[in-house]
Motif scaffolding. Sequence first.
Motif, mmCIF file in Angstrom:
data_model
loop_
_atom_site.group_PDB
_atom_site.id
_atom_site.type_symbol
_atom_site.label_atom_id
_atom_site.label_comp_id
_atom_site.label_asym_id
_atom_site.label_seq_id
_atom_site.Cartn_x
_atom_site.Cartn_y
_atom_site.Cartn_z
ATOM 1 N N GLY A 254 0.783 -1.228 0.000
ATOM 2 C CA GLY A 254 0.000 0.000 0.000
ATOM 3 C C GLY A 254 0.814 1.276 0.000
ATOM 4 O O GLY A 254 0.231 2.361 -0.089
ATOM 5 N N ALA A 255 2.128 1.193 0.096
ATOM 6 C CA ALA A 255 2.956 2.408 0.079
ATOM 7 C C ALA A 255 3.049 2.921 -1.358
ATOM 8 O O ALA A 255 3.641 2.269 -2.211
ATOM 9 N N GLY A 256 2.436 4.059 -1.612
ATOM 10 C CA GLY A 256 2.408 4.613 -2.958
ATOM 11 C C GLY A 256 1.106 4.347 -3.682
ATOM 12 O O GLY A 256 0.965 4.707 -4.850
ATOM 13 N N GLY A 267 3.333 -5.169 6.066
ATOM 14 C CA GLY A 267 2.224 -4.231 6.002
ATOM 15 C C GLY A 267 1.982 -3.622 7.370
ATOM 16 O O GLY A 267 2.721 -3.881 8.327
ATOM 17 N N PRO A 268 0.946 -2.809 7.520
ATOM 18 C CA PRO A 268 0.698 -2.123 8.795
ATOM 19 C C PRO A 268 0.562 -3.058 9.993
ATOM 20 O O PRO A 268 1.077 -2.769 11.070
ATOM 21 N N GLU A 269 -0.118 -4.185 9.813
ATOM 22 C CA GLU A 269 -0.317 -5.091 10.944
ATOM 23 C C GLU A 269 0.988 -5.780 11.334
ATOM 24 O O GLU A 269 1.272 -5.972 12.525
ATOM 25 N N GLU A 270 1.792 -6.139 10.345
ATOM 26 C CA GLU A 270 3.098 -6.743 10.654
ATOM 27 C C GLU A 270 3.994 -5.743 11.386
ATOM 28 O O GLU A 270 4.732 -6.115 12.310
ATOM 29 N N MET A 271 3.931 -4.476 10.991
ATOM 30 C CA MET A 271 4.684 -3.448 11.709
ATOM 31 C C MET A 271 4.217 -3.351 13.158
ATOM 32 O O MET A 271 5.035 -3.298 14.088
ATOM 33 N N ARG A 272 2.892 -3.322 13.361
ATOM 34 C CA ARG A 272 2.361 -3.196 14.727
ATOM 35 C C ARG A 272 2.817 -4.366 15.588
ATOM 36 O O ARG A 272 3.265 -4.179 16.729
ATOM 37 N N ASP A 308 4.323 7.386 2.524
ATOM 38 C CA ASP A 308 3.280 6.442 2.931
ATOM 39 C C ASP A 308 3.826 5.407 3.908
ATOM 40 O O ASP A 308 3.160 5.047 4.897
ATOM 41 N N ALA A 309 5.040 4.915 3.640
ATOM 42 C CA ALA A 309 5.639 3.924 4.528
ATOM 43 C C ALA A 309 5.910 4.519 5.909
ATOM 44 O O ALA A 309 5.717 3.857 6.935
ATOM 45 N N ILE A 310 6.359 5.765 5.941
ATOM 46 C CA ILE A 310 6.602 6.449 7.215
ATOM 47 C C ILE A 310 5.308 6.571 8.009
ATOM 48 O O ILE A 310 5.266 6.314 9.224
ATOM 49 N N ALA A 311 4.231 6.969 7.331
ATOM 50 C CA ALA A 311 2.944 7.108 8.018
ATOM 51 C C ALA A 311 2.481 5.769 8.584
ATOM 52 O O ALA A 311 1.964 5.704 9.709
ATOM 53 N N MET A 312 2.675 4.694 7.829
ATOM 54 C CA MET A 312 2.321 3.362 8.319
ATOM 55 C C MET A 312 3.105 3.007 9.568
ATOM 56 O O MET A 312 2.566 2.496 10.549
#
Length: 324
Positions: A254-256, A267-272, A308-312
């Motif tokens: 989803g980045a971009g 993705g966002p959930e893996e980051m969390r 986008d990646a930073i925001a995630m």
Amino acid sequence: MTGTGLVLGAYALFAGREPDELPDAYRALEGLSDVDALEIPLENAVGATPGWEAGADGLPTLVPEGWDLVITCIPTVVGRLSADANYGLASTDADGRAAAVEDVRRALTLVQRVADLAGRQRIRAIEINSAPTPAASVGEFERSLTELLESDPTGTTLAVEHCDAPRPGRTPEKGFLELHAELTVIEAIADPRLGVTVNWGRSAIEGRSAQTPEEHVRMAAARGRLAGLIFSGATPAPGASGVAWQDGHIAPRGAGGDDAWPESLLGPEEMRRTFAAAAPSAPAYRGLKVTAGPPSRTVTERLQIAGDAIAMLLDAERRAAAGS
């Protein structure tokens, strides 16, 4: 460490751009909020690469004004290994080990020079590696780290950047020491300047799983040695994102754009979940390193991917802290 913002591996973001485009590209990074440091290769940091000459502050002129650095040695390590399989801090070959120690000392010399000019530490960490494979020794790795710490007056963090360890039946991307072996050496030396940096993509490549980075972060954090956390993706299948299980710094899903990088495991959930695995400790620095796909992508498009990646990442960090 004076800065609290994210670290960005922009050398991956701008890979493939022409040298004369880089000054404008790096100046454009100043528009990215919440970033105040670059992760750059050793050869760039010390001005050994054309276009990366040092300015009056001792740092390459491409570094945005006032920003700090994290120096990564992995491009140098990979390049040296291509010419000499015995090169590395963990090498049982005396010449190969000595060459690797000297390369890290070049980074430490820069740390001292920049700190003297700035009146403060501007290099947050030097990311080092437990190469080579297969001729690697835990004892020789400990010896190298001890020598570096004994000769360093700067107090710089030496972050052992974990890379994929060998696994039966497959050719590794890097193939360095196991994480538990790296942590055992760090604990044996017992110096607060030593820690581990987990690169999400490289850990995923090792375990062929999105769970492996969480396991590695949890292990390092539980032992009080999580120095850094860098998010870059990996893919289990070839496609627009790249080659399967290759260390290509794939951007998160989803980045971009909503449909961008669909093959990425990150993705966002893996980051969390990865940030949650670090609790209750926290890395001394955190950031991301993402590529931008085809060389034809413009600087503006690349900055959108990074933004986008930073925001995630920041949203994931907040959600992990809130327990949500």
